[in-house]
Scaffold this active site. Structure first.
Site, PDB file in Angstrom:
ATOM      1  CG  ASP A 285      -1.938  -1.096   1.190  1.00  0.00           C
ATOM      2  OD1 ASP A 285      -2.460  -1.356   0.100  1.00  0.00           O
ATOM      3  OD2 ASP A 285      -2.203  -1.708   2.245  1.00  0.00           O
ATOM      4  N   GLY A 286       2.021   1.168   0.687  1.00  0.00           N
ATOM      5  CA  GLY A 286       2.915   2.327   0.778  1.00  0.00           C
ATOM      6  C   GLY A 286       3.383   2.772  -0.602  1.00  0.00           C
ATOM      7  CG  ASN A 364      -4.022   5.755   3.403  1.00  0.00           C
ATOM      8  OD1 ASN A 364      -4.874   5.270   2.676  1.00  0.00           O
ATOM      9  ND2 ASN A 364      -3.010   5.063   3.901  1.00  0.00           N
ATOM     10  CG  ASP A 394      -2.900  10.533  22.344  1.00  0.00           C
ATOM     11  OD1 ASP A 394      -2.753  11.301  23.319  1.00  0.00           O
ATOM     12  OD2 ASP A 394      -2.578   9.335  22.374  1.00  0.00           O
TER      13      ASP A 394
HETATM   14  N1  LIG Z   1      -1.821   2.815  14.229  1.00  0.00           N
HETATM   15  C1  LIG Z   1      -1.883   2.630  12.935  1.00  0.00           C
HETATM   16  O1  LIG Z   1      -2.611   1.801  12.407  1.00  0.00           O
HETATM   17  C2  LIG Z   1      -1.051   3.510  12.042  1.00  0.00           C
HETATM   18  C3  LIG Z   1      -0.097   4.362  12.571  1.00  0.00           C
HETATM   19  C4  LIG Z   1       0.618   5.152  11.685  1.00  0.00           C
HETATM   20  C5  LIG Z   1       0.390   5.088  10.304  1.00  0.00           C
HETATM   21  N2  LIG Z   1      -0.542   4.228   9.834  1.00  0.00           N
HETATM   22  C6  LIG Z   1      -0.877   4.170   8.424  1.00  0.00           C
HETATM   23  O2  LIG Z   1       0.230   3.932   7.605  1.00  0.00           O
HETATM   24  C7  LIG Z   1       0.016   4.651   6.415  1.00  0.00           C
HETATM   25  C8  LIG Z   1       1.298   4.791   5.676  1.00  0.00           C
HETATM   26  O3  LIG Z   1       1.554   3.533   5.114  1.00  0.00           O
HETATM   27  P1  LIG Z   1       3.020   3.105   4.657  1.00  0.00           P
HETATM   28  O4  LIG Z   1       2.900   1.791   3.985  1.00  0.00           O
HETATM   29  O5  LIG Z   1       3.658   4.240   3.954  1.00  0.00           O
HETATM   30  O6  LIG Z   1       3.727   2.964   6.044  1.00  0.00           O
HETATM   31  P2  LIG Z   1       4.166   1.638   6.793  1.00  0.00           P
HETATM   32  O7  LIG Z   1       5.196   0.934   5.978  1.00  0.00           O
HETATM   33  O8  LIG Z   1       4.476   2.045   8.196  1.00  0.00           O
HETATM   34  O9  LIG Z   1       2.850   0.714   6.760  1.00  0.00           O
HETATM   35  C9  LIG Z   1       1.712   0.938   7.539  1.00  0.00           C
HETATM   36  C10 LIG Z   1       0.714  -0.182   7.349  1.00  0.00           C
HETATM   37  O10 LIG Z   1      -0.521   0.424   6.986  1.00  0.00           O
HETATM   38  C11 LIG Z   1      -1.057  -0.283   5.882  1.00  0.00           C
HETATM   39  N3  LIG Z   1      -1.868   0.600   5.067  1.00  0.00           N
HETATM   40  C12 LIG Z   1      -1.490   1.681   4.363  1.00  0.00           C
HETATM   41  N4  LIG Z   1      -2.537   2.204   3.718  1.00  0.00           N
HETATM   42  C13 LIG Z   1      -3.603   1.423   4.013  1.00  0.00           C
HETATM   43  C14 LIG Z   1      -4.975   1.454   3.652  1.00  0.00           C
HETATM   44  N5  LIG Z   1      -5.476   2.387   2.872  1.00  0.00           N
HETATM   45  N6  LIG Z   1      -5.792   0.491   4.148  1.00  0.00           N
HETATM   46  C15 LIG Z   1      -5.308  -0.469   4.964  1.00  0.00           C
HETATM   47  N7  LIG Z   1      -4.021  -0.534   5.356  1.00  0.00           N
HETATM   48  C16 LIG Z   1      -3.182   0.397   4.878  1.00  0.00           C
HETATM   49  C17 LIG Z   1       0.138  -0.798   5.115  1.00  0.00           C
HETATM   50  O11 LIG Z   1      -0.234  -1.926   4.308  1.00  0.00           O
HETATM   51  C18 LIG Z   1       1.062  -1.180   6.237  1.00  0.00           C
HETATM   52  O12 LIG Z   1       0.810  -2.481   6.679  1.00  0.00           O
HETATM   53  C19 LIG Z   1      -0.561   5.956   6.881  1.00  0.00           C
HETATM   54  O13 LIG Z   1      -1.255   6.625   5.863  1.00  0.00           O
HETATM   55  C20 LIG Z   1      -1.438   5.512   8.005  1.00  0.00           C
HETATM   56  O14 LIG Z   1      -2.757   5.287   7.588  1.00  0.00           O
HETATM   57  C21 LIG Z   1      -1.255   3.438  10.681  1.00  0.00           C
HETATM   58  N1  LIG Z   2       9.219   4.300  -4.970  1.00  0.00           N
HETATM   59  C1  LIG Z   2       9.414   4.579  -3.682  1.00  0.00           C
HETATM   60  N2  LIG Z   2      10.347   5.472  -3.283  1.00  0.00           N
HETATM   61  C2  LIG Z   2      10.530   5.754  -1.978  1.00  0.00           C
HETATM   62  N3  LIG Z   2       9.860   5.186  -0.993  1.00  0.00           N
HETATM   63  C3  LIG Z   2       8.901   4.296  -1.310  1.00  0.00           C
HETATM   64  C4  LIG Z   2       8.643   3.950  -2.682  1.00  0.00           C
HETATM   65  N4  LIG Z   2       7.649   3.026  -2.697  1.00  0.00           N
HETATM   66  C5  LIG Z   2       7.310   2.810  -1.409  1.00  0.00           C
HETATM   67  N5  LIG Z   2       8.057   3.575  -0.585  1.00  0.00           N
HETATM   68  C6  LIG Z   2       7.983   3.604   0.876  1.00  0.00           C
HETATM   69  O1  LIG Z   2       8.423   2.327   1.339  1.00  0.00           O
HETATM   70  C7  LIG Z   2       7.655   1.963   2.477  1.00  0.00           C
HETATM   71  C8  LIG Z   2       7.169   0.526   2.356  1.00  0.00           C
HETATM   72  O2  LIG Z   2       6.426   0.371   1.180  1.00  0.00           O
HETATM   73  P1  LIG Z   2       5.230  -0.651   1.053  1.00  0.00           P
HETATM   74  O3  LIG Z   2       4.163  -0.332   2.025  1.00  0.00           O
HETATM   75  O4  LIG Z   2       4.839  -0.639  -0.379  1.00  0.00           O
HETATM   76  O5  LIG Z   2       5.883  -2.025   1.374  1.00  0.00           O
HETATM   77  P2  LIG Z   2       5.604  -2.991   2.572  1.00  0.00           P
HETATM   78  O6  LIG Z   2       5.731  -2.221   3.844  1.00  0.00           O
HETATM   79  O7  LIG Z   2       6.519  -4.164   2.376  1.00  0.00           O
HETATM   80  O8  LIG Z   2       4.126  -3.437   2.244  1.00  0.00           O
HETATM   81  P3  LIG Z   2       3.067  -4.038   3.274  1.00  0.00           P
HETATM   82  O9  LIG Z   2       2.948  -3.036   4.375  1.00  0.00           O
HETATM   83  O10 LIG Z   2       1.793  -4.159   2.467  1.00  0.00           O
HETATM   84  O11 LIG Z   2       3.613  -5.368   3.717  1.00  0.00           O
HETATM   85  C9  LIG Z   2       6.518   2.975   2.598  1.00  0.00           C
HETATM   86  O12 LIG Z   2       6.807   3.824   3.670  1.00  0.00           O
HETATM   87  C10 LIG Z   2       6.552   3.737   1.319  1.00  0.00           C
HETATM   88  O13 LIG Z   2       6.228   5.106   1.468  1.00  0.00           O
END
Ligand SMILES: NC(=O)c1ccc[n+]([C@@H]2O[C@H](COP(=O)([O-])OP(=O)(O)OC[C@H]3O[C@@H](n4cnc5c(N)ncnc54)[C@H](O)[C@@H]3O)[C@@H](O)[C@H]2O)c1
Ligand SMILES: Nc1ncnc2c1ncn2[C@@H]1O[C@H](COP(=O)(O)OP(=O)(O)OP(=O)(O)O)[C@@H](O)[C@H]1O
Length: 521
Positions: A285-286, A364, A394
């Site tokens: 998703d990131g 998001n 918070d």
């Molecule tokens: N307490 C929490 O649940 C918490 C805390 C901080 C951030 N987040 C979420 O993490 C997002 C950033 O994601 P990232 O991947 O860049 O960071 P990250 O790598 O820390 O991943 C956060 C997790 O959130 C999940 N996630 C992201 N977007 C989602 C969505 N639309 N629906 C369901 N799950 C989703 C990702 O799959 C990942 O497992 C933020 O937008 C925020 O929503 C969640």
């Molecule tokens: N092209 C990119 N350049 C820089 N940062 C990126 C890029 N793609 C993803 N990221 C960052 O890398 C982090 C992890 O990406 P992503 O959520 O896709 O992988 P993941 O954590 O392995 O997936 P999941 O949470 O579904 O297991 C996120 O914080 C995202 O913002």
């Protein structure tokens, strides 16, 4: 089985008491006591079977009756819908006729034709009435605004594949207007069109350029990226764009990849949407959030492949990328239009509301929290200038419906289908017993103000990134952005959403209750 008069004389051991049962007494002439008991039990058994059989017959009769009633009401409903459809069709034909005659009177717009693409965009924006017509005939948007070059030389000059978006409808042809949400029929208000039907994208010319975005630091993603790039180039003859980092990685593998294009600076990134037909993301998703953040304006359709665990926004499994991409490049594609929020930070020192820092688009959510401060945040919230509440806790999450399964969910917000246009207002650990999350309509503007008497600054973060400090007097203003992120569906919006909450969250997973046990009949 339900208690029944027929077996009311059965005693605790399951056998009939001779004193209560004359029928049993009449067999007392039999010499052997064992034979007698055998006979008794077989009579009881056949009684039981008879009861079961009659119950089953009753159930079948009931089901048949219900089916007959259902058929009658379905027929009545179908007749009513047919009548409504004919009415609507007649109305639309009349409207079409009016438009045609109007066009003849206006000299078929030729006199209005402009010579530059920029002017053409203005023309489309300004001539609302005309664009209404173009939308009503072609679906949501005819993509005119993305064309460049001389509009007269049409498709030869297109740099991007043009496509058409339309609401899916069951009939062959839909004459309905996209803006026709409420219709007035004989003085009664009826809903003519659902706002959130499944959207379908049909290519009008073949896609030519693909942007591949990848999660960093993953060997499996790097390998897949190299393989997919080669396949798209050799089999599909497409131009490929990647990030500068990825281009270097590909060239380290082989000089074969020198055809891959990239960009040098932010200005070139800001023009990507005019060149790219399709964005492919490889990651979780990131990576989809990352892709969305690269487009500050319109976003080309995104095809999100998941690597590893199933993401909420990544319905395509990477193992089958060839089949998926074949069918996507051919079209039509079911699309989820994921709404984004546009956020402006307005500093206390600003002379006017319009003097803001560069807006930030989030897919998001935007979160306003206490950061490293140990004090409660104190956030005054307004919705279209009406006071909503003061958040003491918070922090606060303003989330899109796509983000409803992310941080907002963790803070107790509801899960909402991504195609529902709304803004979620979810507090984080409010210090109050009665603060329930809200879902507000998509057209509102929200303002979160840090009061002057706040004990500490607050911090805003955007899709979990780019933290900005908000000092007392500063505000964050947020509303629905004009540019959604169109993501391709594996099946359709609803199926993909339900699958992601089932597989990703194990939503409402519970062992099924066993069949035997107490029952109401
Ligand atoms: N307490 C929490 O649940 C918490 C805390 C901080 C951030 N987040 C979420 O993490 C997002 C950033 O994601 P990232 O991947 O860049 O960071 P990250 O790598 O820390 O991943 C956060 C997790 O959130 C999940 N996630 C992201 N977007 C989602 C969505 N639309 N629906 C369901 N799950 C989703 C990702 O799959 C990942 O497992 C933020 O937008 C925020 O929503 C969640
Ligand atoms: N092209 C990119 N350049 C820089 N940062 C990126 C890029 N793609 C993803 N990221 C960052 O890398 C982090 C992890 O990406 P992503 O959520 O896709 O992988 P993941 O954590 O392995 O997936 P999941 O949470 O579904 O297991 C996120 O914080 C995202 O913002």
């Amino acid at each position: 089985m339900a208690p029944n008069k027929l077996n009311s004389s059965v005693n605790e051991n399951g056998s009939c008491s001779p004193s209560e049962n004359g029928f049993a007494r009449s067999f007392s002439l039999f010499p052997a006591e064992a034979d007698h008991e055998l006979l008794q039990s077989s009579i009881q058994e056949s009684d039981g079977h008879l009861i079961e059989f009659s119950e089953a017959l009753r159930t079948v009769a009931k089901a048949l009756r219900r089916a007959a009633e259902g058929k009658a009401s379905a027929q009545a409903e179908a007749a009513e819908w047919k009548r409504k459809y004919e009415l609507e069709r007649a109305r639309n034909l009349k409207l079409d006729h009016k438009v045609q005659s109007c066009r003849v009177n206006q000299g078929d717009l030729d006199g209005l034709k402009l010579d530059s693409p920029a002017k053409k965009l203005v023309f489309c924006d300004e001539a609302d009435e005309l664009s209404e017509r173009c939308c009503s005939r072609h679906g949501i948007c005819s993509h005119e605004v993305l064309r460049d070059g001389n509009p007269d030389s049409d498709s030869k000059m297109l740099r991007k594949a043009s496509f058409k978006l339309s609401w899916c409808s069951k009939g062959e042809q839909s004459d309905q207007h996209k803006h026709d949400i409420v219709s007035f029929e004989r003085g009664n208000i009826t809903t003519a069109e659902r706002s959130s039907k499944q959207i379908s994208l049909k290519w009008e010319s073949c896609p030519q350029t693909v942007l591949i975005l990848t999660k960093p630091n993953s060997v499996s993603v790097q390998m897949l990226c190299a393989e997919m790039t080669r396949w798209l180039r050799e089999q599909k003859k497409l131009n490929i764009y990647v990030e500068p980092r990825v281009r270097k990685e590909l060239l380290n593998v082989s000089s074969y990849y020198s055809f891959v294009e990239t960009w040098k600076d932010d200005k070139e990134i800001s023009l990507l949407h005019t060149k790219v037909d399709l964005v492919i993301t490889l990651g979780g998703d990131g990576t989809v959030l990352w892709a969305a953040s690269m487009f500050k304006g319109p976003v080309p359709p995104v095809v999100p492949f998941s690597l590893g665990s199933l993401g909420f926004m990544t319905p395509f499994h990477s193992e089958h990328y060839r089949e998926y991409l074949e069918s996507i490049l051919k079209g039509p594609i079911s699309i989820t239009l994921r709404h984004r929020l546009i956020c402006h930070v307005v500093r206390d020192a600003a002379k006017s509301e319009y003097e803001t820092e560069d807006p930030i688009l989030v897919l998001n959510e935007v979160t306003i929290d206490r950061g490293i401060s140990s004090y409660l945040t104190n956030l005054e919230c307004y919705c279209d200038n009406s006071f909503v509440t003061c958040v003491q806790g918070d922090g606060l999450i303003l989330s899109t419906t796509s983000g409803s399964t992310a941080y907002s969910l963790a803070a107790g917000g509801s899960m909402v289908h991504p195609q529902v246009p709304g803004i979620l207002f979810t507090p984080i650990c409010p210090h109050s017993l009665s603060f329930r999350p809200l879902i507000l309509p998509e057209y509102v503007t929200l303002r979160v103000q840090i009061p002057f008497n706040s004990r500490s600054p607050a911090w805003a973060s955007f899709d979990g990134k780019d933290r900005k400090q908000l000092a007392p007097g500063d505000a964050l203003v947020c509303s629905m952005a004009l540019w959604p992120v169109p993501t391709a569906c594996q099946v359709d919006s609803t199926n993909d959403f339900l699958r992601s909450i089932h597989e990703g969250l194990h939503w409402n997973l519970r062992k099924t209750q066993s069949f035997d046990g107490p029952r109401d009949l």
